[in-house]
Design a protein around this motif. Sequence first.
Motif, PDB file in Angstrom:
ATOM      1  N   ILE A 113      -6.509   6.150  -2.775  1.00 51.25           N
ATOM      2  CA  ILE A 113      -6.603   5.763  -1.352  1.00 51.25           C
ATOM      3  C   ILE A 113      -5.319   5.063  -0.875  1.00 51.25           C
ATOM      4  N   ASP A 114      -5.112   5.061   0.436  1.00 54.75           N
ATOM      5  CA  ASP A 114      -4.008   4.294   1.038  1.00 54.75           C
ATOM      6  C   ASP A 114      -4.541   3.488   2.231  1.00 54.75           C
ATOM      7  N   LEU A 115      -5.790   3.040   2.134  1.00 54.08           N
ATOM      8  CA  LEU A 115      -6.445   2.319   3.235  1.00 54.08           C
ATOM      9  C   LEU A 115      -6.631   0.848   2.877  1.00 54.08           C
TER      10      LEU A 115
ATOM     11  N   PHE B 260      -6.405   2.663  12.188  1.00 51.43           N
ATOM     12  CA  PHE B 260      -5.428   1.673  11.706  1.00 51.43           C
ATOM     13  C   PHE B 260      -5.739   0.369  12.442  1.00 51.43           C
ATOM     14  N   HIS B 261      -6.834  -0.279  12.023  1.00 50.20           N
ATOM     15  CA  HIS B 261      -7.335  -1.393  12.844  1.00 50.20           C
ATOM     16  C   HIS B 261      -6.395  -2.587  12.860  1.00 50.20           C
ATOM     17  N   GLN B 262      -5.464  -2.658  11.910  1.00 50.50           N
ATOM     18  CA  GLN B 262      -4.502  -3.780  11.954  1.00 50.50           C
ATOM     19  C   GLN B 262      -3.175  -3.354  12.562  1.00 50.50           C
ATOM     20  N   ALA B 263      -3.166  -2.240  13.286  1.00 46.83           N
ATOM     21  CA  ALA B 263      -1.916  -1.816  13.933  1.00 46.83           C
ATOM     22  C   ALA B 263      -2.194  -1.269  15.330  1.00 46.83           C
TER      23      ALA B 263
ATOM     24  N   THR C 212       5.701  12.034  12.901  1.00 48.46           N
ATOM     25  CA  THR C 212       5.556  11.086  11.790  1.00 48.46           C
ATOM     26  C   THR C 212       4.084  10.752  11.540  1.00 48.46           C
ATOM     27  N   ARG C 213       3.858  10.048  10.432  1.00 52.38           N
ATOM     28  CA  ARG C 213       2.513   9.543  10.117  1.00 52.38           C
ATOM     29  C   ARG C 213       2.463   8.033  10.347  1.00 52.38           C
ATOM     30  N   ALA C 214       3.335   7.531  11.216  1.00 52.43           N
ATOM     31  CA  ALA C 214       3.404   6.090  11.466  1.00 52.43           C
ATOM     32  C   ALA C 214       2.038   5.546  11.881  1.00 52.43           C
TER      33      ALA C 214
ATOM     34  N   ILE D 269       0.879  -1.182   0.000  1.00 54.38           N
ATOM     35  CA  ILE D 269       0.000   0.000   0.000  1.00 54.38           C
ATOM     36  C   ILE D 269       0.917   1.233   0.000  1.00 54.38           C
ATOM     37  N   PRO D 270       0.634   2.234  -0.827  1.00 58.27           N
ATOM     38  CA  PRO D 270       1.473   3.442  -0.795  1.00 58.27           C
ATOM     39  C   PRO D 270       1.500   4.059   0.603  1.00 58.27           C
ATOM     40  N   ARG D 271       2.559   4.825   0.868  1.00 64.82           N
ATOM     41  CA  ARG D 271       2.719   5.384   2.218  1.00 64.82           C
ATOM     42  C   ARG D 271       1.803   6.564   2.482  1.00 64.82           C
ATOM     43  N   GLN D 272       1.267   7.142   1.443  1.00 62.63           N
ATOM     44  CA  GLN D 272       0.322   8.251   1.607  1.00 62.63           C
ATOM     45  C   GLN D 272      -0.717   8.168   0.496  1.00 62.63           C
ATOM     46  N   PRO D 273      -1.841   8.875   0.663  1.00 65.27           N
ATOM     47  CA  PRO D 273      -2.825   8.900  -0.417  1.00 65.27           C
ATOM     48  C   PRO D 273      -2.273   9.691  -1.598  1.00 65.27           C
TER      49      PRO D 273
ATOM     50  N   GLY E 274     -11.479  -3.165   4.645  1.00 67.64           N
ATOM     51  CA  GLY E 274     -12.083  -3.395   5.964  1.00 67.64           C
ATOM     52  C   GLY E 274     -11.788  -2.303   6.982  1.00 67.64           C
ATOM     53  N   THR E 275     -11.035  -1.279   6.589  1.00 63.47           N
ATOM     54  CA  THR E 275     -10.685  -0.213   7.539  1.00 63.47           C
ATOM     55  C   THR E 275     -11.940   0.491   8.059  1.00 63.47           C
ATOM     56  N   PRO E 276     -12.077   0.589   9.392  1.00 62.12           N
ATOM     57  CA  PRO E 276     -13.210   1.339   9.942  1.00 62.12           C
ATOM     58  C   PRO E 276     -12.971   2.841   9.781  1.00 62.12           C
TER      59      PRO E 276
ATOM     60  N   GLY F 255      -5.769   7.372  11.580  1.00 66.57           N
ATOM     61  CA  GLY F 255      -5.152   7.773  10.320  1.00 66.57           C
ATOM     62  C   GLY F 255      -5.995   8.841   9.652  1.00 66.57           C
ATOM     63  N   GLN F 256      -5.366   9.587   8.750  1.00 66.05           N
ATOM     64  CA  GLN F 256      -6.096  10.618   7.992  1.00 66.05           C
ATOM     65  C   GLN F 256      -5.547  10.658   6.575  1.00 66.05           C
ATOM     66  N   SER F 257      -6.438  10.725   5.619  1.00 64.18           N
ATOM     67  CA  SER F 257      -6.028  10.749   4.218  1.00 64.18           C
ATOM     68  C   SER F 257      -6.950  11.648   3.422  1.00 64.18           C
ATOM     69  N   VAL F 258      -6.365  12.431   2.523  1.00 60.87           N
ATOM     70  CA  VAL F 258      -7.163  13.189   1.547  1.00 60.87           C
ATOM     71  C   VAL F 258      -7.282  12.324   0.304  1.00 60.87           C
TER      72      VAL F 258
HETATM   73  N1  SAM Z   1      -2.417   8.785   5.150  1.00 64.63           N
HETATM   74  C1  SAM Z   1      -2.532   8.149   6.446  1.00 64.63           C
HETATM   75  C2  SAM Z   1      -2.030   9.049   7.549  1.00 64.63           C
HETATM   76  O1  SAM Z   1      -1.154   9.865   7.278  1.00 64.63           O
HETATM   77  O2  SAM Z   1      -2.521   8.938   8.669  1.00 64.63           O
HETATM   78  C3  SAM Z   1      -1.831   6.804   6.477  1.00 64.63           C
HETATM   79  C4  SAM Z   1      -0.343   6.877   6.458  1.00 64.63           C
HETATM   80  S1  SAM Z   1       0.356   5.348   6.897  1.00 64.63           S
HETATM   81  C5  SAM Z   1       2.064   5.741   6.868  1.00 64.63           C
HETATM   82  C6  SAM Z   1       0.107   4.420   5.418  1.00 64.63           C
HETATM   83  C7  SAM Z   1       0.169   2.949   5.654  1.00 64.63           C
HETATM   84  O3  SAM Z   1      -0.864   2.568   6.534  1.00 64.63           O
HETATM   85  C8  SAM Z   1      -0.065   2.122   4.422  1.00 64.63           C
HETATM   86  O4  SAM Z   1       1.139   1.924   3.717  1.00 64.63           O
HETATM   87  C9  SAM Z   1      -0.662   0.827   4.965  1.00 64.63           C
HETATM   88  O5  SAM Z   1       0.304  -0.188   5.029  1.00 64.63           O
HETATM   89  C10 SAM Z   1      -1.105   1.187   6.380  1.00 64.63           C
HETATM   90  N2  SAM Z   1      -2.533   0.969   6.602  1.00 64.63           N
HETATM   91  C11 SAM Z   1      -3.563   1.381   5.829  1.00 64.63           C
HETATM   92  N3  SAM Z   1      -4.740   1.014   6.377  1.00 64.63           N
HETATM   93  C12 SAM Z   1      -4.433   0.367   7.543  1.00 64.63           C
HETATM   94  C13 SAM Z   1      -5.214  -0.248   8.572  1.00 64.63           C
HETATM   95  N4  SAM Z   1      -6.536  -0.266   8.513  1.00 64.63           N
HETATM   96  N5  SAM Z   1      -4.544  -0.833   9.612  1.00 64.63           N
HETATM   97  C14 SAM Z   1      -3.200  -0.818   9.670  1.00 64.63           C
HETATM   98  N6  SAM Z   1      -2.405  -0.257   8.733  1.00 64.63           N
HETATM   99  C15 SAM Z   1      -3.014   0.328   7.674  1.00 64.63           C
END
Ligand code: SAM
Length: 235
Positions: A121-123, A64-67, A92-94, A23-27, A126-128, A102-105
């Motif tokens: 998108i970068d989601l 980020f439901h899987q993190a 950071t946007r970790a 998945i790209p690191r940003q939208p 299943g992301t809530p 998380g937030q994405s445009v």
């Molecule tokens: N644009 C958002 C932000 O700045 O908050 C996300 C940035 S984050 C660095 C991007 C990464 O989030 C993606 O590469 C993907 O691997 C991860 N990601 C996306 N959806 C996720 C989710 N539901 N749970 C965990 N990780 C997710």
Amino acid sequence: MTQAYNVSPIGFMRSCFKEKFAIPRQPQLAPAARGVLELVAPFDQGDAVQGLEQVSHVWLLFLFHQALEDKPRLKVRPPRLGGNQSMGVFATRATHRPNGIGQSVVKLDKVEAGRLWLSGIDLLDGTPVLDVKPYVPYADVIVDARNSMAAAAPAMIPVQWADAALAQAREHAMRLEEPLIELIEQCLAQDPRPAYQTPTPERRYGAQFWDLDVRWHYPQPGVIWVLEVVPAAVS
Ligand code: SAM
């Protein structure tokens, strides 16, 4: 004691990305990355999205439901810095962060009662999603903004195709009615491999996009060669 608040999803993302890897690191980095935000009751009615057709882009606030983690981190190692340098979590946007928000445009392609069609998108699938807000150019564009740690989009590397893989991708693109070749090229060009790994030509990498497993390797450093695009194994 700190007050706790409850939030609940207004919808869930149906996304081309079925796993975190690739998945790209940003939208906006992969315009061909598309998905649908499926709104849940009571937001699945036309009233909740009335007027949104006047808007080209929206902010998504999501989990980020899987993190998600119990213990908050103060420092993280962003992949952007090669994964070996730590930074304050708020710099950071970790994905591992307090409250896991998380937030994405993203681009709003179509509005329907109960459904928003989105791209760039970068989601993960299943992301809530907690909230949707219109992008407001006069307030959200900051022309003299600066971020020295992430000054530009990641460098792109060339993506080449085995003939058979390109034929497979064309066929699945027609079946899915999706810009699949563009999606694969845009995501792989950002080189999803962890920065600390030096891939040998023998090493195979893979990620799932839509219902497909895409496999590739690095015939030489800095070049990606797509080997196959095949139906994903059902788990
Ligand atoms: N644009 C958002 C932000 O700045 O908050 C996300 C940035 S984050 C660095 C991007 C990464 O989030 C993606 O590469 C993907 O691997 C991860 N990601 C996306 N959806 C996720 C989710 N539901 N749970 C965990 N990780 C997710």
